[in-house]
Design an enzyme around this catalytic site. Structure first.
Site, PDB file in Angstrom:
ATOM      1  N   LYS A  55       9.385  25.212 -29.753  1.00  0.00           N
ATOM      2  CA  LYS A  55       9.511  24.552 -30.987  1.00  0.00           C
ATOM      3  C   LYS A  55      10.662  23.465 -31.019  1.00  0.00           C
ATOM      4  O   LYS A  55      10.790  22.383 -31.263  1.00  0.00           O
ATOM      5  CB  LYS A  55       9.604  25.390 -32.181  1.00  0.00           C
ATOM      6  N   ILE A  56      11.821  24.014 -30.456  1.00  0.00           N
ATOM      7  CA  ILE A  56      13.256  23.454 -30.389  1.00  0.00           C
ATOM      8  C   ILE A  56      13.073  22.182 -29.335  1.00  0.00           C
ATOM      9  O   ILE A  56      13.434  21.143 -29.482  1.00  0.00           O
ATOM     10  CB  ILE A  56      14.302  24.281 -30.313  1.00  0.00           C
ATOM     11  N   THR A  95      22.129  25.166 -25.981  1.00  0.00           N
ATOM     12  CA  THR A  95      22.155  25.992 -27.302  1.00  0.00           C
ATOM     13  C   THR A  95      21.177  26.905 -27.348  1.00  0.00           C
ATOM     14  O   THR A  95      20.758  27.380 -28.508  1.00  0.00           O
ATOM     15  CB  THR A  95      21.717  24.625 -28.322  1.00  0.00           C
ATOM     16  N   SER A  96      20.798  27.346 -26.192  1.00  0.00           N
ATOM     17  CA  SER A  96      19.854  28.750 -26.299  1.00  0.00           C
ATOM     18  C   SER A  96      20.408  29.956 -26.248  1.00  0.00           C
ATOM     19  O   SER A  96      20.514  30.538 -27.304  1.00  0.00           O
ATOM     20  CB  SER A  96      18.860  28.428 -24.849  1.00  0.00           C
ATOM     21  N   ARG A  97      20.779  30.334 -24.988  1.00  0.00           N
ATOM     22  CA  ARG A  97      21.518  31.631 -24.866  1.00  0.00           C
ATOM     23  C   ARG A  97      22.582  31.651 -23.669  1.00  0.00           C
ATOM     24  O   ARG A  97      22.068  31.032 -22.613  1.00  0.00           O
ATOM     25  CB  ARG A  97      20.515  32.835 -24.476  1.00  0.00           C
ATOM     26  N   ASP A 130      26.926  25.825 -27.095  1.00  0.00           N
ATOM     27  CA  ASP A 130      26.935  26.421 -28.346  1.00  0.00           C
ATOM     28  C   ASP A 130      26.788  27.866 -28.005  1.00  0.00           C
ATOM     29  O   ASP A 130      26.939  28.584 -29.122  1.00  0.00           O
ATOM     30  CB  ASP A 130      25.619  25.979 -28.996  1.00  0.00           C
ATOM     31  N   GLU A 142      30.112  35.814 -25.499  1.00  0.00           N
ATOM     32  CA  GLU A 142      30.198  35.285 -26.590  1.00  0.00           C
ATOM     33  C   GLU A 142      30.512  36.393 -27.614  1.00  0.00           C
ATOM     34  O   GLU A 142      31.162  36.380 -28.716  1.00  0.00           O
ATOM     35  CB  GLU A 142      29.294  34.310 -27.092  1.00  0.00           C
ATOM     36  N   HIS A 175      28.201  29.181 -31.493  1.00  0.00           N
ATOM     37  CA  HIS A 175      26.775  29.442 -31.884  1.00  0.00           C
ATOM     38  C   HIS A 175      26.383  29.094 -33.134  1.00  0.00           C
ATOM     39  O   HIS A 175      26.243  29.997 -33.994  1.00  0.00           O
ATOM     40  CB  HIS A 175      26.535  31.197 -31.660  1.00  0.00           C
ATOM     41  N   PHE A 206      22.551  26.757 -35.451  1.00  0.00           N
ATOM     42  CA  PHE A 206      21.465  27.054 -36.498  1.00  0.00           C
ATOM     43  C   PHE A 206      22.076  26.788 -37.864  1.00  0.00           C
ATOM     44  O   PHE A 206      21.175  26.752 -38.873  1.00  0.00           O
ATOM     45  CB  PHE A 206      21.097  28.403 -36.384  1.00  0.00           C
TER      46      PHE A 206
HETATM   47  P1  NAI Z   1       9.728  28.936 -28.538  1.00  0.00           P
HETATM   48  O1  NAI Z   1       9.246  30.293 -28.111  1.00  0.00           O
HETATM   49  O2  NAI Z   1       9.229  28.087 -29.496  1.00  0.00           O
HETATM   50  O3  NAI Z   1      10.011  27.964 -27.085  1.00  0.00           O
HETATM   51  C1  NAI Z   1      10.391  28.737 -26.119  1.00  0.00           C
HETATM   52  C2  NAI Z   1       9.820  27.874 -24.940  1.00  0.00           C
HETATM   53  O4  NAI Z   1      10.299  28.545 -23.648  1.00  0.00           O
HETATM   54  C3  NAI Z   1       8.240  28.209 -24.689  1.00  0.00           C
HETATM   55  O5  NAI Z   1       7.399  26.960 -24.588  1.00  0.00           O
HETATM   56  C4  NAI Z   1       8.161  29.173 -23.591  1.00  0.00           C
HETATM   57  O6  NAI Z   1       6.887  28.873 -22.837  1.00  0.00           O
HETATM   58  C5  NAI Z   1       9.408  28.485 -22.505  1.00  0.00           C
HETATM   59  N1  NAI Z   1       9.559  29.148 -21.790  1.00  0.00           N
HETATM   60  C6  NAI Z   1       9.506  30.542 -21.413  1.00  0.00           C
HETATM   61  N2  NAI Z   1       9.841  31.171 -20.252  1.00  0.00           N
HETATM   62  C7  NAI Z   1      10.515  29.872 -19.727  1.00  0.00           C
HETATM   63  C8  NAI Z   1      10.942  29.738 -18.313  1.00  0.00           C
HETATM   64  N3  NAI Z   1      11.170  30.483 -17.448  1.00  0.00           N
HETATM   65  N4  NAI Z   1      11.390  28.474 -18.247  1.00  0.00           N
HETATM   66  C9  NAI Z   1      11.306  27.517 -18.796  1.00  0.00           C
HETATM   67  N5  NAI Z   1      10.917  27.699 -20.219  1.00  0.00           N
HETATM   68  C10 NAI Z   1      10.388  28.963 -20.606  1.00  0.00           C
HETATM   69  O7  NAI Z   1      11.386  29.132 -28.931  1.00  0.00           O
HETATM   70  P2  NAI Z   1      12.380  27.997 -29.793  1.00  0.00           P
HETATM   71  O8  NAI Z   1      12.236  28.317 -31.160  1.00  0.00           O
HETATM   72  O9  NAI Z   1      11.896  26.786 -29.122  1.00  0.00           O
HETATM   73  O10 NAI Z   1      13.714  28.548 -29.288  1.00  0.00           O
HETATM   74  C11 NAI Z   1      14.190  28.603 -28.006  1.00  0.00           C
HETATM   75  C12 NAI Z   1      15.612  29.328 -27.843  1.00  0.00           C
HETATM   76  O11 NAI Z   1      16.362  28.728 -28.569  1.00  0.00           O
HETATM   77  C13 NAI Z   1      15.472  30.786 -28.226  1.00  0.00           C
HETATM   78  O12 NAI Z   1      14.778  31.504 -27.479  1.00  0.00           O
HETATM   79  C14 NAI Z   1      16.859  31.265 -28.472  1.00  0.00           C
HETATM   80  O13 NAI Z   1      17.401  31.807 -27.504  1.00  0.00           O
HETATM   81  C15 NAI Z   1      17.413  29.689 -29.018  1.00  0.00           C
HETATM   82  N6  NAI Z   1      17.916  29.497 -30.314  1.00  0.00           N
HETATM   83  C16 NAI Z   1      19.311  29.375 -30.188  1.00  0.00           C
HETATM   84  C17 NAI Z   1      19.831  29.140 -31.650  1.00  0.00           C
HETATM   85  C18 NAI Z   1      21.017  28.836 -31.976  1.00  0.00           C
HETATM   86  O14 NAI Z   1      21.667  28.979 -33.004  1.00  0.00           O
HETATM   87  N7  NAI Z   1      22.031  28.256 -30.957  1.00  0.00           N
HETATM   88  C19 NAI Z   1      19.094  29.302 -32.825  1.00  0.00           C
HETATM   89  C20 NAI Z   1      17.489  29.686 -32.565  1.00  0.00           C
HETATM   90  C21 NAI Z   1      17.062  29.766 -31.255  1.00  0.00           C
END
Ligand code: NAI
Length: 331
Positions: A154-155, A229-231, A255, A260, A292, A295
């Site tokens: 999604k992101i 911005t992920s983890r 982020d 953290e 962080h 969001f």
């Molecule tokens: P999502 O589940 O919609 O997309 C994650 C994508 O990563 C999927 O398409 C998946 O196939 C792919 N993926 C899985 N394993 C992978 C790998 N080994 N290499 C490359 N891609 C891989 O999740 P969404 O909503 O897009 O969120 C992504 C991440 O953003 C979350 O897991 C979370 O860690 C982080 N996040 C950070 C926030 C913040 O405030 N900084 C807030 C919300 C999410």
């Protein structure tokens, strides 16, 4: 009236949860403590627990919650890498907020990139000090550059859409590519080799842990920009510091940070930070750290509160838990 123990609460959470709670009328108790094996006992006498990204929800925490009759843990986040799902299996249902605003995070990723590239953070400090010199503030056109996106969920997809407006070439890597999209998927190796900018949008798993490390950094272009911005643990932070020192990495927008949980979301301005890596990173002019906050938009906060309380409503009414996270052996 159902009693909810809300951990690691902040004022901005309370505003939105109290507003949405008008519909449910739960008795929400806001604890400032993070949830961990020691604080889990605070949940005694409650009907449900709401947790967040820097809580330590390991086996001990789960067992303590279970001992105190908690059967539902509602994560008010999309990520759930801090929850021991195996320990929770058959004991505590875990639900989350899979979607609240991919725009908030993707827009923040772009904000970090633009700020770093055009040195806005430095210009801001300079002009407030009436230093109007431009020396050292040269950036580059994003137009025509190659942006590598790791994770096209999604992101990642929203980030790609935003990038397209800048006229960049986009390369993406995802083990589960969206074959219905017009995204140009390549191997991780090729993405590392070809990208001027790399933005991380994949979850933290054992496969993505330290995906940015000494080895992968060595495959990248000199001066590559890295946006995370992920983890935090997607990046081996010490390797990043080394690469920033040599100029291999031109700039980093972070982020999230591996360690953290001891600092982010808190005011540590009166403390001596004992984390040397964080201290070095935060002292570098080409590193931009936000705690962080990707969001943190009104729209995201409202959706987080709405979905979290709906998740609890489904549990209390024995309805299907549409946002349940299930332990999978292959994870
Ligand atoms: P999502 O589940 O919609 O997309 C994650 C994508 O990563 C999927 O398409 C998946 O196939 C792919 N993926 C899985 N394993 C992978 C790998 N080994 N290499 C490359 N891609 C891989 O999740 P969404 O909503 O897009 O969120 C992504 C991440 O953003 C979350 O897991 C979370 O860690 C982080 N996040 C950070 C926030 C913040 O405030 N900084 C807030 C919300 C999410």
């Amino acid at each position: 009236m159902k009693k909810i123990a809300f951990f690691d609460s902040k004022l901005y959470d309370k505003i939105w949860f109290d507003t949405i709670n008008n519909k449910y009328n739960y008795d929400i108790h806001y604890f400032e403590n993070k949830l961990n094996s020691e604080t889990a006992i605070l949940a005694r006498g409650f009907d449900a627990v709401i947790g967040f990204v820097n809580d330590e929800i390991n086996k001990e925490t789960i067992d303590e919650l279970y001992k105190n009759n908690i059967r539902i843990l509602a994560m008010r986040s999309a990520g759930y890498n801090n929850v021991d799902l195996k320990a929770a299996l058959n004991k505590i249902h875990v639900v989350r907020v899979p979607w609240y605003s991919p725009y908030s995070i993707a827009e923040h990723a772009m904000a970090l990139l633009l700020c770093l590239n055009r040195k806005i953070h430095r210009a801001y400090s300079r002009t407030r000090d009436r230093n109007f010199s431009l020396n050292g503030l040269t950036g580059f056109d994003l137009h025509g550059k190659t942006v590598g996106v790791i994770g096209t969920g999604k992101i990642g997809k929203v980030f790609i859409d935003i990038c397209r407006g800048f006229g960049v070439n986009i390369l993406a890597y995802d083990p589960y590519p969206d074959t219905n999209s017009n995204i140009n998927y390549v191997s991780l190796e090729e993405l590392f080799k070809m990208s001027d900018i790399i933005s991380l949008h994949c979850p933290l798993t054992k496969y993505t842990h330290h995906i940015i490390n000494k080895d992968s950094l060595s495959k990248m272009k000199d001066g590559v920009y890295i946006i995370n911005t992920s983890r935090g643990a997607l990046i081996e932070s010490e390797d990043l510091v080394d690469a920033l020192k040599t100029g291999k990495v031109g700039a980093a927008g972070l982020d999230v940070y591996e360690e953290e949980s001891d600092f982010f979301f808190e005011d540590c301005s009166e403390l001596i930070i004992k984390d040397d890596v964080l201290t070095v990173l935060s002292s570098m002019p080409n590193v931009l750290i936000t705690s962080h906050q990707a969001f943190l938009t009104n729209e995201a906060l409202e959706n987080i509160a709405r979905t979290t309380l709906k998740n609890l409503h489904q549990f209390f009414n024995n309805e299907l838990l549409e946002n349940e996270v299930i332990y999978k052996i292959k994870d």
